[in-house]
Structures are given as C-alpha cells and as structure tokens.
Design an enzyme around this catalytic site. Structure first.
Site, PDB file in Angstrom:
ATOM      1  N   GLY A  63      28.230 -26.603  62.942  1.00 43.23           N
ATOM      2  CA  GLY A  63      27.470 -25.479  64.042  1.00 43.23           C
ATOM      3  C   GLY A  63      28.711 -24.486  64.284  1.00 43.23           C
ATOM      4  O   GLY A  63      29.594 -24.405  63.467  1.00 43.23           O
TER       5      GLY A  63
ATOM      6  N   SER B 203      32.773 -28.357  61.554  1.00 48.88           N
ATOM      7  CA  SER B 203      31.769 -29.046  60.514  1.00 48.88           C
ATOM      8  C   SER B 203      31.752 -30.442  61.107  1.00 48.88           C
ATOM      9  O   SER B 203      32.887 -30.961  61.495  1.00 48.88           O
ATOM     10  CB  SER B 203      32.385 -28.890  59.108  1.00 48.88           C
TER      11      SER B 203
ATOM     12  N   ASP C 249      23.756 -24.002  74.380  1.00 43.75           N
ATOM     13  CA  ASP C 249      23.284 -24.159  73.047  1.00 43.75           C
ATOM     14  C   ASP C 249      22.138 -24.958  72.627  1.00 43.75           C
ATOM     15  O   ASP C 249      22.298 -25.483  71.484  1.00 43.75           O
ATOM     16  CB  ASP C 249      24.362 -23.977  72.023  1.00 43.75           C
TER      17      ASP C 249
ATOM     18  N   PHE D 281      31.068 -24.618  66.183  1.00 44.06           N
ATOM     19  CA  PHE D 281      32.310 -25.340  66.588  1.00 44.06           C
ATOM     20  C   PHE D 281      33.237 -26.020  65.601  1.00 44.06           C
ATOM     21  O   PHE D 281      34.073 -26.465  65.773  1.00 44.06           O
ATOM     22  CB  PHE D 281      32.144 -26.265  67.843  1.00 44.06           C
TER      23      PHE D 281
END
Ligand SMILES: *[C@@H]1O[C@H](CO)[C@@H](O)[C@H](O)[C@H]1NC(C)=O
Ligand SMILES: *[C@@H]1O[C@H](CO)[C@@H](O)[C@H](O)[C@H]1NC(C)=O
Ligand SMILES: *[C@@H]1O[C@H](CO)[C@@H](O)[C@H](O)[C@H]1NC(C)=O
Ligand SMILES: *[C@@H]1O[C@H](CO)[C@@H](O)[C@H](O)[C@H]1NC(C)=O
Ligand SMILES: *[C@@H]1O[C@H](CO)[C@@H](O)[C@H](O)[C@H]1NC(C)=O
Ligand SMILES: *[C@@H]1O[C@H](CO)[C@@H](O)[C@H](O)[C@H]1NC(C)=O
Ligand SMILES: *[C@@H]1O[C@H](CO)[C@@H](O)[C@H](O)[C@H]1NC(C)=O
Ligand SMILES: *[C@@H]1O[C@H](CO)[C@@H](O)[C@H](O)[C@H]1NC(C)=O
Ligand SMILES: *[C@@H]1O[C@H](CO)[C@@H](O)[C@H](O)[C@H]1NC(C)=O
Ligand SMILES: *[C@@H]1O[C@H](CO)[C@@H](O)[C@H](O)[C@H]1NC(C)=O
Length: 821
Positions: free
Chosen positions: A523, A527, A644, A525
C-alpha cells in the site's frame, strides 16, 4: 456546482497574496525581468522567474513557472530546458527590440557575457519589428506574449509549448496550421529539466489516441481513442469530480484539455521520470500533493525504465536495480532517478576470438523476459546444456533461457527485465541465465560469503565456485542459527514490557519472511510480506503465519516515538480489526507484524473474475466493517480516523469475517500521511470531498469511504467502472445512461427501485429489506456535507435493522459526473 463551501473559498482567497508592490506586472522591451526578479500573476497564483532545480548545486538556472503559494517550488513549465544559464547576474528576460520576440539572455557555461539561450522564436512576419509587445503570466499559469499594437492578440503562449506538466486550461495535441505538437516530455533527471526518455503525444497519424513513448520510438502505453466522452483506456481521467476533460478537433487543431469545476482546485498532470503520468491534487489540509491516478498504473509497464540490464522490481524503492555482478553505468544519474543509462557488468565478459571462454551464468529467477525480436534468436538446442553452450560459444551472447523445450538466446543489451512475484500473474516468466565472467561470478560468491543480502541463485560455475558456495551456505546457516539462539533470549526479555506486542529484530523478520521473498501486496506505507514465526507456548514451539509490513515514508522518526505510537496501536483490538502482534524498530527499518489473513483482501474476493460472494457473506462483511470502524471512531480512548478505507484495506479471515487493516497509520506517519494515501485506479474513488477542499478531516471522511465500499459490495464491481461497459458484458441494461454507479443507484433508491441496484449475478439471492437498508445507508454515507452523513455507530444500528433509515437525497457533488455523460 462547487465542492467547496464559502468558508474554504475565503480561506483560499486569504492565502493568495497580492503581488508585491513594485514588482513588474509585465515584461516589455523597456522593462525586462532581471536577475532574481519574478513576475506574478494577477491573483498571485503563479510566478515566473529563474530557478535552479531543487537539490542541484552546480549553478544551473532555468526560466520557469511555478505555484506561488505552494511550498517547495513545484515547477510546471521550463523555457530553456536544455540550455541552462550559469548565473542570474546579468540574466534578462526581455522583449527583443528588433523582432518583438520574448527572449532569455544570460551567461552560460561557455560564455561569461550574456548570450541568448531561449526565444519565443516567432518568425518576423507574425510580429511587428520594434513593437511594443508585452509578456505576462496569467492566473491559469499561461505565459503569453501580446501584440503591442493589439493587446488582445496572443502572439505566443507557453500553453502551446508544454514541458512535462499539463495544468487545467492548457492542452496537448496538434496545431494543424503549423504542424506543431503539444507533447509532454519527462525531465531527464530529478535535477535536470532537459528532455528525458518519455513522451506523451497525440497520434501523428491523426486519430484521437495518445501514445506514451520511450525514446520517441517505442510505444509502451496507449490512451485508447476518444469515445466522445472519455479515452477508452482511461475513463478515470474524465470521470472525476475535479475537472472536465474534453478532446476537441477543429479544422485548425485537435487537442485534449481539462477544465476545472472550481478554480480554487489546484491539480496538475505530470509525465514523471518514471514514465508514468500522474495526476496530483494539492491538499491544503495536509500541505501535500495527493496522487489522484496514474497511467500506466504499474510502474514496470513502462518500457525499459531501468535501461540496459536494469531490473524493474516493484518491491524495491526505487523500482530499478542492477542484477548481481552489475552496477549502474552512472551512479550519479541513478541516484537522481535517471535510470536510462542502465547497468554494466562490474567485470567485462572474457571472450577470446576462437570462442573458448570461461564465462559462466547467473540465474535470475522468475523474471519477465524481454521480447525484442531483434535480440532474440531461438536456437536449435534440445537441452538446457546445449542452449547454454550455444550462448557460450557466441561472444555477443548475453543471456539465454530454456523453458518448455525452447532455447532462446539474447545478443546485445537486454532491456525491460522485470522481477515477478507469485501474485503478479504474468505468463511470460522464466528463469533467465545471464552471462557473467568467471571473475565476476567468483566475486559474487565471495561477497555472498560476507553476508551480502543478494537472494539470487548462482549457478553454472566452476568447481571452485561450487565449493565456495557450499562453504558460504554452511557459514551463513551457522551464523543464522547462532543469531537465532541469541534472539530467542533477546525476545524473552522484550516481550510483555508494557504492551502485548513482541519486539523482533531485523534479522529475525528477515529469516521469518525468507528474506522478504513472498510479497503479499503493498500500500502507500510499504510492502507486506508473508512470514512464519516460531512461538513458544508452554514448552511447545508452534509456527504462526504472519504478515510483515515494511514501513516506508516514515521519515526520520525516532525509535522512542515509534515505540510509543506502536504500543498504543497494540492496545486497539477488535474482532473486525487486523491484530498487531509485534514490531521491529531497527535503525533503518521499521516493521509491523500482523496476523496473517489467508483469504487476502476484499477486492480480490469481490472483483476477481468469476468471484461472486453470496448476499449473506456480503451483508456480514458490511456489518463487520461497520463495527470495526465504529470501534475505531467511538470505542477507543481517542477517536482513530482510518483515512484510507477501501476494499484493499479490508482483509478476510478463515470465516469470511472482515478485518480492517492499516488503521492508526495516520498517526504513525504523521504529516506525510496523505502522500502515502493511495487511490485506486480510477477516479477519486473513496476519498471524501473535504480531502480536496482542504477542510479538516474528521471521522466522517471514513464514513464517506465506507459508503463507497458499500456500493461496491452491493453491485459487485468497482464504482469507477463505467456502467455501460459492464452493461454490455452483463447485458442487463443497468444504469442506462452510463452514469457513475453510486449516483445512478442513489436515484434508484429515491425512486424506490433498489432491486435493480444489486449485483445481477446474485439473481434472486438477496434479502430485499437488507438490500434496501444497505442502499439507503450507502447513500447517506456519501453525502457532500459531513453533517448530513451518518456516524458509524448509526450505520451499525441501521444495518442491523434497529433504527429506521429515511430515503436519502442524491449527493450533489457526485452529480457532476452525471452531467458529463
Ligand atoms: C539571487 O538570489 C540568490 C539567493 O537568494 C543570491 O545569492 C544572489 O545574490 C541573488 N542574485 C542577485 C543578482 O541578486
Ligand atoms: C528557436 O529556433 C532555433 C533555431 O531554429 C532553435 O535552435 C531553438 O531550439 C528554437 N528555440 C525554441 C525555444 O524553440
Ligand atoms: C510603441 O509605443 C510608442 C509609445 O506608446 C509609440 O510611439 C510607438 O509608435 C509604438 N510602436 C509600435 C511599433 O507600435
Ligand atoms: C485584435 O486581435 C484580436 C484577436 O486576434 C482580433 O479579434 C481583433 O480584431 C484585433 N483588433 C484590431 C483592432 O485589430
Ligand atoms: C501510422 O500509419 C502508418 C501507415 O498506416 C503506419 O505504418 C504507422 O505505424 C502508423 N503510426 C502510428 C504511430 O500508429
Ligand atoms: C534513442 O534513439 C536514438 C535515435 O532514434 C538512438 O540514437 C539512441 O541510441 C536511442 N537511445 C537508446 C538508449 O536506445
Ligand atoms: C476560472 O478561470 C478561468 C480562466 O482564468 C475563467 O475563464 C473562468 O471564468 C473561471 N471560472 C470561475 C468559475 O471563476
Ligand atoms: C583456440 O582455443 C584452444 C583451446 O580451446 C586453443 O588450444 C587454441 O590454440 C586456440 N586457437 C587460437 C587460434 O587461438
Ligand atoms: C512485446 O510484448 C509487448 C507487450 O506484451 C507487445 O506489445 C509487443 O508487441 C511485444 N514485442 C515483440 C517484438 O514481440
Ligand atoms: C465539459 O466540457 C464540455 C466542452 O467544453 C462541455 O460541453 C460540457 O458541458 C462540460 N461538462 C460539464 C459537466 O461541465
């Protein structure tokens, strides 16, 4: 129709400073722009002047346009791209007294006295000699040269000559009268605006299609033709709530341009160094550029991004790396994100002219092979050994593959190598045997023995090499065992100190994930990798599957702060939240360890071809996610806004029960959060309008995203897909005029026809009351005004049927999308 409230508009208006008193408003023959002077547009949105690329220190200056009020000087246009000035002293942007052209003169590396480096290049027939032409920068970012005799006549404008950025109001296309094209061309490197490898241009053959090309020769991505409403492969560019994209063809031009719905929105499309175009929107709340969409979506789809012998690897940051035994041809360019020079062997091949060589081969496992036919020659070899010797016997052979009984050898530089992972689903994958000199191979082994973190297998070596490898494997194994013993002691010490989280060392997680070899996904932030950890339970050792998230974009967060934040996260536990088990905080890597969810994320379950979850499962997922979110918003000591929510962040456990992932990230990554936010391919997707309008973000932003996810659960497909496309496939005649699905659905809910909204594949397997409730809730969640949206606590009650939900209005902001069609 505007997304922004008056309050935001007023706030923005205050931000826009009036041009400084005394600053020139225009450039003319008598009033040139000198040295460090800048020209500011009337409302103070854009600024024109000389700049030096961020981070460069070699004294190169360029004429550029940037946003005046956005920190960090985001340059949208460059004049003298390839011919920099060497200083600002005695530099001048002026209207030429002879021919009325706008020109930049100044010192260059070759000449200390001022010379012209850039000009608007108008032929003398189109401007008046000795004229009173003036140049000004407009509030849409257009630099225009106006005729001195008639100031409404534009002689030249920067919108006709874009660099790498398309801003609203500007265009890309062709001027049919002059034959000039408006093309986006990437910068060469992060510090060099000279034309780079990638271009985005309209089809020279006259169709409406746009091509992304590498080195102006190889097309690696196509927009598809304009269908009258959108480009076939990128509906998201048109179908969004920020701007209206149109392609227009007249007898004099054909071009695409974007018109903002609201002039206060700040957005730009850039052809990046990575060969992708990315649409960014400025989010005032977080003072950040938010990625809106990208094309191509997958970085490694850009042709030859990493140059000769470079490997494109989505799990590394940046995506380009050199295979073992190779090094960047130019280390300097490489660090500035110019990978086009590719990689070179650290030790050259050794090939005596009669063909007997000691060169060996290095296996690159699971790579997508380059398919350039001029480099590829299928040999007659029947076995791998024959194939290998066919390659070895030719001095120009660089690599070979042997799979399914076919031998292929490559001569010349290999381009477009891609590292594949288990889930990438690309068929053309194989092991590639890359030729290396004997010395190169030997160097690799010895560095491997020193604990180099290369995961590449080395084969095809001399006997000596094999011995060396065995020795190094044994050594590495011993070190590993010894370390693990020490670590177990270490673990026992760290466990249960204040929180229920386990502290892991880097090496331990590296071992647990088999050196981060199985990537589950990634995502904004970082892997996520699959791993197996041993756990001591009452004397027994059990194995636990985990998901290890390597955090990126954490900046320089201190160890202590990180531990504090993570400990708080560890306390947040709910049956619908993914459980945090532990973390690692080494000096340069921060990682989170979560329980492993074998069924993966909701998007895979819902949107994968052939998948059609039952209504029962879908409704349980809706309620579960709602409960998890309600807990985050209302059940914790501090309200935690997820920020999110999307199907990719909803995981499923064995019982199909949903678990929300990635919560608490906003706090962990702080200000950088919105940079890390990822939008799915297509449209604004799940982001609430306040993200763009710059209002403070509240828990209602999650409610909005949740509403969007509800619609996807109901319909069984992405909201961003065009209704008509799905219609044609399913033949159901749903959402007739190809509106944005949530808007169409909201209309149907209002008309009391919710039955038509459900996924047609469910046929009659729906509970009508539940469908009605879900539709109404979804609609209330995506209202423009935060105050009109439900709270998550109300959502839970409504879905459970304990409170009644009235018929909701159709959200107005989204209706813009309907108008588009
Ligand atoms: C331009 O600005 C730079 C940095 O602020 C300064 O060092 C330089 O002296 C200025 N040059 C002139 C000619 O004003
Ligand atoms: C202007 O014309 C000259 C000569 O034809 C050319 O070298 C230069 O690149 C042109 N400049 C621009 C900005 O197009
Ligand atoms: C430019 O302006 C001056 C003064 O306004 C005028 O005398 C002159 O004729 C103008 N030149 C042209 C070419 O229009
Ligand atoms: C000035 O230029 C505009 C745009 O080219 C044109 O429409 C107009 O007729 C011109 N006016 C005069 C007085 O020439
Ligand atoms: C343009 O058309 C010609 C002839 O039909 C064809 O050979 C060429 O590949 C086309 N170019 C592009 C970019 O499609
Ligand atoms: C790009 O194209 C030019 C000419 O079309 C060629 O000379 C050059 O070698 C190409 N660059 C690469 C990296 O292949
Ligand atoms: C937005 O800006 C454009 C160009 O500056 C202008 O033509 C248009 O009228 C503006 N629209 C609004 C709604 O202010
Ligand atoms: C070619 O290589 C062989 C060894 O494989 C060697 O014996 C021979 O002398 C070489 N011939 C020439 C012409 O170098
Ligand atoms: C290589 O693969 C790409 C995409 O898979 C395809 O478009 C292209 O035509 C292929 N090139 C050759 C020479 O086979
Ligand atoms: C988008 O732009 C086109 C062309 O300028 C216009 O016809 C259409 O009405 C616009 N759509 C919206 C929703 O503003």
């Amino acid at each position: 129709m505007s997304l922004m409230t008056m309050a935001t508009l007023m706030a923005l208006a205050c931000l826009c400073l009036a041009p400084a008193v005394g600053a020139p408003a225009t450039v003319s023959a008598r009033r040139p722009l000198r040295d460090n002077d800048t020209l500011v547009s009337a409302q103070g949105k854009f600024e024109l002047g000389l700049f030096t690329p961020a981070g460069s220190s070699d004294g190169r200056f360029y004429l550029g346009i940037w946003y005046k009020n956005i920190p960090g000087q985001t340059v949208v246009w460059v004049g003298n791209r390839a011919s920099p000035l060497s200083g600002v002293a005695s530099a001048e942007l002026r209207v030429s007294a002879e021919d009325g052209n706008l020109e930049l003169v100044g010192p260059t590396a070759a000449s200390a006295s001022p010379v012209p480096v850039w000009s608007s290049n108008l032929s003398s027939s189109s401007s008046t000699p000795g004229s009173n032409n003036t140049a000004e920068i407009r509030d849409n970012g257009n630099l225009v040269l106006l005729d001195g005799g008639n100031t409404s006549k534009v002689l030249w404008q920067s919108f006709d000559h874009p660099t790498d950025t398309l801003i609203p109001g500007a265009w890309l296309g062709e001027n049919k009268l002059t034959g000039e094209y408006q093309v986006l061309t990437s910068w060469r490197s992060a510090q060099d605006p000279a034309p780079g490898m990638f271009t985005d241009t309209v089809d020279p053959n006259g169709t409406s299609e746009f091509f992304y090309m590498w080195n102006q020769s190889r097309t690696y991505w196509r927009s598809g033709v304009w269908t009258g409403r959108f480009f076939a492969t990128m509906p998201e560019a048109t179908r969004n709530i920020l701007f209206n994209q149109t392609y227009v063809e007249t007898p004099t031009y054909r071009r695409v341009s974007n018109a903002l719905y609201n002039n206060a929105t700040i957005t730009r499309l850039v052809l990046e160094l990575t060969g992708q175009t990315k649409q960014y929107t400025w989010v005032p709340a977080s003072q950040n550029w938010q990625l809106f969409w990208a094309a191509p979506t997958v970085q490694c789809d850009v042709y030859a991004l990493c140059g000769a012998f470079g490997v494109c690897d989505l799990s590394s940051q940046p995506s380009c790396r050199c295979p073992p035994g190779f090094a960047p041809a130019s280390e300097g360019d490489w660090t500035l994100s110019d990978w086009s020079g590719g990689c070179r062997r650290s030790v050259p091949l050794w090939c005596p002219h009669n063909g007997s060589t000691t060169d060996g081969f290095l296996t690159l496992p699971n790579v997508k092979l380059p398919n350039d036919s001029d480099l590829l020659a299928v040999g007659a070899a029947q076995s791998k050994a024959e194939c290998e010797s066919a390659c070895q016997n030719s001095c120009s052979c660089e690599a070979y593959t042997f799979s399914a009984g076919r031998c292929a050898v490559w001569h010349g530089e290999l381009r477009n190598l891609q590292q594949l992972y288990a889930d990438s689903g690309v068929s053309r994958s194989s092991d590639l045997y890359l030729r290396l000199s004997a010395i190169g191979l030997r160097d690799l082994h010895s560095s491997g023995r020193k604990g180099g973190r290369s995961s590449w297998l080395v084969r095809g070596m001399t006997l000596l090499g094999v011995v060396a490898l065995c020795a190094s494997v044994i050594l590495a194994w011993r070190i590993l065992v010894a370390r693990r013993r020490r670590r177990l002691v270490h673990m026992a010490n760290e466990k249960d100190k204040g929180s229920s989280l386990t502290v892991y060392s880097y090496g331990e997680l590296q071992a647990a994930t088999n050196n981060f070899s199985e990537r589950l996904g990634g995502g904004g932030f970082g892997s996520v990798y699959r791993g197996v950890l041993k756990q001591q339970k009452g004397g027994n050792t059990t194995q636990v599957q985990v998901a290890v998230k390597k955090l990126e974009s954490l900046g320089r967060q201190g160890d202590k702060q990180f531990r504090t934040e993570v400990s708080t996260l560890g306390l947040i536990q709910h049956v619908n939240l993914v459980r945090l088990l532990g973390f690692c905080s080494s000096s340069n890597e921060k990682m989170l360890v979560y329980e492993y969810m074998p069924r993966g994320s909701l998007d895979r379950y819902l949107f994968r071809a052939g998948a059609c979850p039952s209504w029962r499962d879908r409704y349980c997922i809706m309620i579960g996610v709602a409960r998890g979110l309600a807990y985050l918003h209302h059940g914790c000591r501090e309200c935690i806004i997820h920020c999110d929510i999307k199907p990719e962040n909803i995981l499923l456990d064995e019982d199909m029960s949903p678990r929300i992932a990635d919560f608490g990230m906003a706090k962990l990554v702080g200000r950088d959060f919105s940079r890390a936010l990822t939008t799915m391919r297509g449209t604004i997707g799940y982001l609430a309008p306040e993200w763009i309008s710059g209002q403070p973000i509240s828990a209602k932003a999650d409610v909005y995203s949740f509403g969007m996810v509800l619609f996807e659960l109901i319909s069984g497909r992405r909201n961003s897909e065009r209704c008509s496309e799905v219609d044609d496939v399913a033949g159901t005649g749903r959402c007739g005029s190809s509106a944005f699905f949530p808007v169409w659905a909201a209309g149907k809910v209002l008309e009391g026809e919710v039955g038509t909204v459900a996924d047609p594949r469910l046929r009659n397997d729906v509970v009508p009351e539940e469908l009605e409730r879900a539709c109404r809730v979804a609609c209330w969640c995506i209202q423009d005004e935060e105050a009109h949206r439900m709270t998550m606590a109300q959502v839970v009650h409504a879905l459970e049927g304990t409170i009644h939900v009235h018929t909701p209005p159709v959200p107005r902001a989204l209706q813009n999308l309907v108008k588009l069609t």
